[in-house]
Design an enzyme around this catalytic site. Structure first.
Site, PDB file in Angstrom:
ATOM      1  N   ASP A  10     -37.681   6.318  11.934  1.00 27.77           N
ATOM      2  CA  ASP A  10     -37.200   5.097  11.298  1.00 27.77           C
ATOM      3  C   ASP A  10     -35.769   4.863  11.766  1.00 27.77           C
ATOM      4  OD1 ASP A  10     -36.130   3.194   9.557  1.00 27.77           O
ATOM      5  OD2 ASP A  10     -37.111   4.045   7.776  1.00 27.77           O
ATOM      6  N   ILE A  11     -35.534   3.771  12.466  1.00 26.07           N
ATOM      7  CA  ILE A  11     -34.205   3.496  13.015  1.00 26.07           C
ATOM      8  C   ILE A  11     -33.146   3.369  11.915  1.00 26.07           C
ATOM      9  CG2 ILE A  11     -34.351   0.964  13.150  1.00 26.07           C
ATOM     10  CD1 ILE A  11     -33.118   1.448  16.089  1.00 26.07           C
ATOM     11  N   GLY A  32     -40.147  -6.846  10.779  1.00 22.20           N
ATOM     12  CA  GLY A  32     -40.026  -5.697  11.673  1.00 22.20           C
ATOM     13  C   GLY A  32     -38.727  -4.933  11.516  1.00 22.20           C
ATOM     14  N   VAL A  33     -38.154  -4.539  12.645  1.00 20.13           N
ATOM     15  CA  VAL A  33     -36.898  -3.781  12.677  1.00 20.13           C
ATOM     16  C   VAL A  33     -35.795  -4.573  11.970  1.00 20.13           C
ATOM     17  CG1 VAL A  33     -35.071  -2.920  14.210  1.00 20.13           C
ATOM     18  CG2 VAL A  33     -37.454  -2.486  14.774  1.00 20.13           C
ATOM     19  N   ASP A  34     -35.722  -5.869  12.256  1.00 23.59           N
ATOM     20  CA  ASP A  34     -34.691  -6.738  11.685  1.00 23.59           C
ATOM     21  C   ASP A  34     -34.727  -6.711  10.157  1.00 23.59           C
ATOM     22  OD1 ASP A  34     -32.612  -8.615  11.719  1.00 23.59           O
ATOM     23  OD2 ASP A  34     -33.932 -10.310  12.060  1.00 23.59           O
ATOM     24  N   SER A 122     -38.441  -6.363  21.587  1.00 20.78           N
ATOM     25  CA  SER A 122     -39.439  -7.380  21.945  1.00 20.78           C
ATOM     26  C   SER A 122     -40.888  -6.889  21.977  1.00 20.78           C
ATOM     27  CB  SER A 122     -39.121  -8.055  23.293  1.00 20.78           C
ATOM     28  OG  SER A 122     -38.043  -8.943  23.152  1.00 20.78           O
ATOM     29  N   THR A 123     -41.144  -5.602  21.687  1.00 16.37           N
ATOM     30  CA  THR A 123     -42.517  -5.085  21.807  1.00 16.37           C
ATOM     31  C   THR A 123     -43.334  -5.213  20.521  1.00 16.37           C
ATOM     32  OG1 THR A 123     -41.890  -2.824  21.236  1.00 16.37           O
ATOM     33  CG2 THR A 123     -41.810  -3.428  23.577  1.00 16.37           C
ATOM     34  N   GLY A 124     -42.737  -5.742  19.465  1.00 13.08           N
ATOM     35  CA  GLY A 124     -43.474  -5.950  18.220  1.00 13.08           C
ATOM     36  C   GLY A 124     -44.050  -7.358  18.182  1.00 13.08           C
ATOM     37  N   TYR A 126     -42.878 -10.034  19.110  1.00  6.94           N
ATOM     38  CA  TYR A 126     -42.589 -10.847  20.295  1.00  6.94           C
ATOM     39  C   TYR A 126     -43.559 -10.543  21.440  1.00  6.94           C
ATOM     40  CZ  TYR A 126     -38.270 -12.798  18.321  1.00  6.94           C
ATOM     41  OH  TYR A 126     -37.340 -13.476  17.565  1.00  6.94           O
TER      42      TYR A 126
END
Length: 169
Positions: A10-11, A32-34, A122-124, A126
């Protein structure tokens, strides 16, 4: 030369100087991450994003650019927000994806960050294919001059970890 690592995790829990946020151009949080970074980092991150929008980023952050805010309640001191490109089968946007990594490292150097955790930008949602996204990420950070000592690709899924370990090999 920076040490490059790939870990599953987990970032928002990484004990590094800066975490990179795969942000949207509005800088106002998202999925997502954001969304995870904004939720766990608390209101200070959003407050600084609003201030950035009110000053030099009135129209939002452009794809491939990066900007930093506080890390808020995260273990990381800073969040480096970068806007990745949406993948396209008909247009090569690889340079924009590479720019996300280069610009994030430039901002990290300006901050004096020694350790940086990157997601797979961008791999989620996007849609960038994970193998290609990993290749571009690793090639870019390997060839970008930086004062950062450790770059940690922090990947949420086993598939992403496998792709990044393969790109690093």
């Amino acid at each position: 030369m920076a040490e490059l690592l790939a870990v599953q995790g987990d970032i928002t829990e990484q004990d590094v100087d800066a975490v990179v946020n795969a942000a949207n151009s509005s800088l106002m949080g998202g999925g997502g991450v954001d969304g995870a970074i904004h939720r766990k980092g608390g209101p200070d991150i959003l407050a600084e994003c609003r201030a950035l929008r009110a000053s030099q980023y009135g129209k939002g952050l452009k794809t491939g650019q990066a900007v930093a805010t506080t890390g808020g309640l995260l273990p990381a001191r800073w969040v480096i927000h970068t806007v990745g490109p949406v993948w396209s089968a008909t247009e090569d946007r690889s340079d924009l994806l590479a720019s996300c990594y280069r610009e994030s490292l430039r901002v990290a150097d300006e901050l004096g960050a020694q350790t940086v955790a990157f997601p797979a930008v961008s791999t989620g949602v996007y849609g960038w294919p994970i193998q290609d996204g990993a290749r571009i990420a690793v090639e870019t950070v390997r060839t970008t001059p930086t004062k950062v000592h450790q770059i940690r690709f922090t990947l949420f899924t086993p598939e992403a970890l496998t792709a990044f370990l393969s790109a690093l090999a």
